[in-house]
Design a protein around this motif. Sequence first.
Motif, PDB file in Angstrom:
ATOM      1  N   GLN A 242      -8.913  28.400  20.315  1.00  0.00           N
ATOM      2  CA  GLN A 242      -8.186  28.998  19.268  1.00  0.00           C
ATOM      3  C   GLN A 242      -7.195  28.426  18.825  1.00  0.00           C
ATOM      4  O   GLN A 242      -6.786  28.280  17.769  1.00  0.00           O
ATOM      5  CB  GLN A 242      -8.289  30.615  19.327  1.00  0.00           C
ATOM      6  N   TRP A 243      -6.200  28.435  19.930  1.00  0.00           N
ATOM      7  CA  TRP A 243      -4.917  27.907  19.702  1.00  0.00           C
ATOM      8  C   TRP A 243      -4.856  26.607  19.237  1.00  0.00           C
ATOM      9  O   TRP A 243      -3.926  26.313  18.536  1.00  0.00           O
ATOM     10  CB  TRP A 243      -3.962  28.209  20.889  1.00  0.00           C
ATOM     11  N   SER A 244      -5.605  25.825  19.668  1.00  0.00           N
ATOM     12  CA  SER A 244      -5.506  24.107  19.544  1.00  0.00           C
ATOM     13  C   SER A 244      -5.906  24.075  18.042  1.00  0.00           C
ATOM     14  O   SER A 244      -5.483  23.575  17.114  1.00  0.00           O
ATOM     15  CB  SER A 244      -6.565  23.451  20.376  1.00  0.00           C
ATOM     16  N   ARG A 245      -6.964  25.176  17.626  1.00  0.00           N
ATOM     17  CA  ARG A 245      -7.466  24.969  16.232  1.00  0.00           C
ATOM     18  C   ARG A 245      -6.514  25.412  15.252  1.00  0.00           C
ATOM     19  O   ARG A 245      -6.112  25.096  14.174  1.00  0.00           O
ATOM     20  CB  ARG A 245      -8.834  25.939  15.890  1.00  0.00           C
ATOM     21  N   THR A 246      -5.753  26.606  15.597  1.00  0.00           N
ATOM     22  CA  THR A 246      -4.650  26.994  14.743  1.00  0.00           C
ATOM     23  C   THR A 246      -3.560  26.154  14.573  1.00  0.00           C
ATOM     24  O   THR A 246      -2.949  25.885  13.796  1.00  0.00           O
ATOM     25  CB  THR A 246      -4.282  28.388  15.574  1.00  0.00           C
ATOM     26  N   LYS A 247      -3.178  25.485  15.910  1.00  0.00           N
ATOM     27  CA  LYS A 247      -2.238  24.305  16.003  1.00  0.00           C
ATOM     28  C   LYS A 247      -2.358  23.162  14.772  1.00  0.00           C
ATOM     29  O   LYS A 247      -1.581  22.898  14.294  1.00  0.00           O
ATOM     30  CB  LYS A 247      -2.068  23.827  17.472  1.00  0.00           C
TER      31      LYS A 247
ATOM     32  N   SER B 153      -2.145  24.428  11.410  1.00  0.00           N
ATOM     33  CA  SER B 153      -0.895  24.562  10.868  1.00  0.00           C
ATOM     34  C   SER B 153      -0.250  23.304  10.743  1.00  0.00           C
ATOM     35  O   SER B 153       0.695  23.070   9.809  1.00  0.00           O
ATOM     36  CB  SER B 153       0.096  25.470  11.989  1.00  0.00           C
ATOM     37  N   PHE B 154      -0.540  22.376  11.704  1.00  0.00           N
ATOM     38  CA  PHE B 154      -0.020  20.931  11.468  1.00  0.00           C
ATOM     39  C   PHE B 154      -0.509  20.522  10.145  1.00  0.00           C
ATOM     40  O   PHE B 154       0.415  19.744   9.336  1.00  0.00           O
ATOM     41  CB  PHE B 154      -0.747  20.053  12.581  1.00  0.00           C
ATOM     42  N   SER B 155      -1.845  20.555   9.888  1.00  0.00           N
ATOM     43  CA  SER B 155      -2.204  19.972   8.597  1.00  0.00           C
ATOM     44  C   SER B 155      -1.727  20.641   7.434  1.00  0.00           C
ATOM     45  O   SER B 155      -1.136  19.924   6.504  1.00  0.00           O
ATOM     46  CB  SER B 155      -3.550  20.383   8.624  1.00  0.00           C
ATOM     47  N   LYS B 156      -1.491  21.824   7.459  1.00  0.00           N
ATOM     48  CA  LYS B 156      -0.577  22.647   6.284  1.00  0.00           C
ATOM     49  C   LYS B 156       0.705  22.221   6.148  1.00  0.00           C
ATOM     50  O   LYS B 156       1.235  21.764   5.080  1.00  0.00           O
ATOM     51  CB  LYS B 156      -0.798  24.006   6.546  1.00  0.00           C
ATOM     52  N   GLY B 157       1.400  22.131   7.360  1.00  0.00           N
ATOM     53  CA  GLY B 157       2.692  21.421   7.356  1.00  0.00           C
ATOM     54  C   GLY B 157       2.806  20.095   6.754  1.00  0.00           C
ATOM     55  O   GLY B 157       3.683  19.714   5.983  1.00  0.00           O
ATOM     56  N   LEU B 158       1.835  19.412   7.025  1.00  0.00           N
ATOM     57  CA  LEU B 158       1.910  17.603   6.765  1.00  0.00           C
ATOM     58  C   LEU B 158       1.506  17.909   5.383  1.00  0.00           C
ATOM     59  O   LEU B 158       2.159  17.022   4.387  1.00  0.00           O
ATOM     60  CB  LEU B 158       0.795  16.974   7.434  1.00  0.00           C
TER      61      LEU B 158
END
Length: 242
Positions: free
Chosen positions: A73-78, A81-86
């Motif tokens: 779950q943390w990996s998916r969330t990460k 979050s990375f995709s949103k940030g990008l």
Amino acid sequence: MSRVSCDIIQDLLPLYYDDVCSADTKALVEGHLADCPDCREVLSHMSSPMPLPAQTIEQNKQEGAGLQQVAAQWSRTKWISFSKGLLITCLAVGLLFLVYVGLFKWNITSVPTRVMQVSDISQLKDGRIVYHVKMTDGYNVNQASIDSDADGNLYMTPKRPIIKSKKFANMGLSNMYYFNDIKERNAYEKSFGEGVQIKALYLGTPDDRILIWEQGMELPAASESVEMQFNSEENDSKRPPG
């Protein structure tokens, strides 16, 4: 010597097993172990891995599975979050680029006629109308657009970006001869436009303009130096490269 009790020996067994006891203690323990099967069994258990209870093993499995789920779950969330940030970063960079182009590169502001100085309006031998335009405000002109209306008015409009740049030399569209070919424009309007013939030529916009020429107006012949300038430019454009 009286026999040492098993309790004392078993208290000493961890030190004996780890080999951190004195030589006398070691000899004492080994002498007791030679005659005591119970203490030997205790010592053998020290060298064997202790099996965990089934309940503990099952609990560890459940906890491990839970940790794996949390990690996934943390990996998916990460990743989300990375995709949103990008995406946000790309949008921000794109927006900044558009703002930069809109402010500094996109020529959407018409130069007001109050800073235009027009002189030497004349006509070349081939019929083109030429006139010298100088901007008196000290800023560059990046583009000059040509447009006409339904009444046959032709507008030559110098344009700039919203954020103007200082001119670094007294040349370019800020200080040069402009020209218009009325015959060529009439042919264009007849073939591709509304067929309206040009009746007047203005520098500027319909709301802010300077009259350069109108139908029936006689213009003086261009000077020899102006004729030579435009003939030289034509020859340069026809000259093959190299």
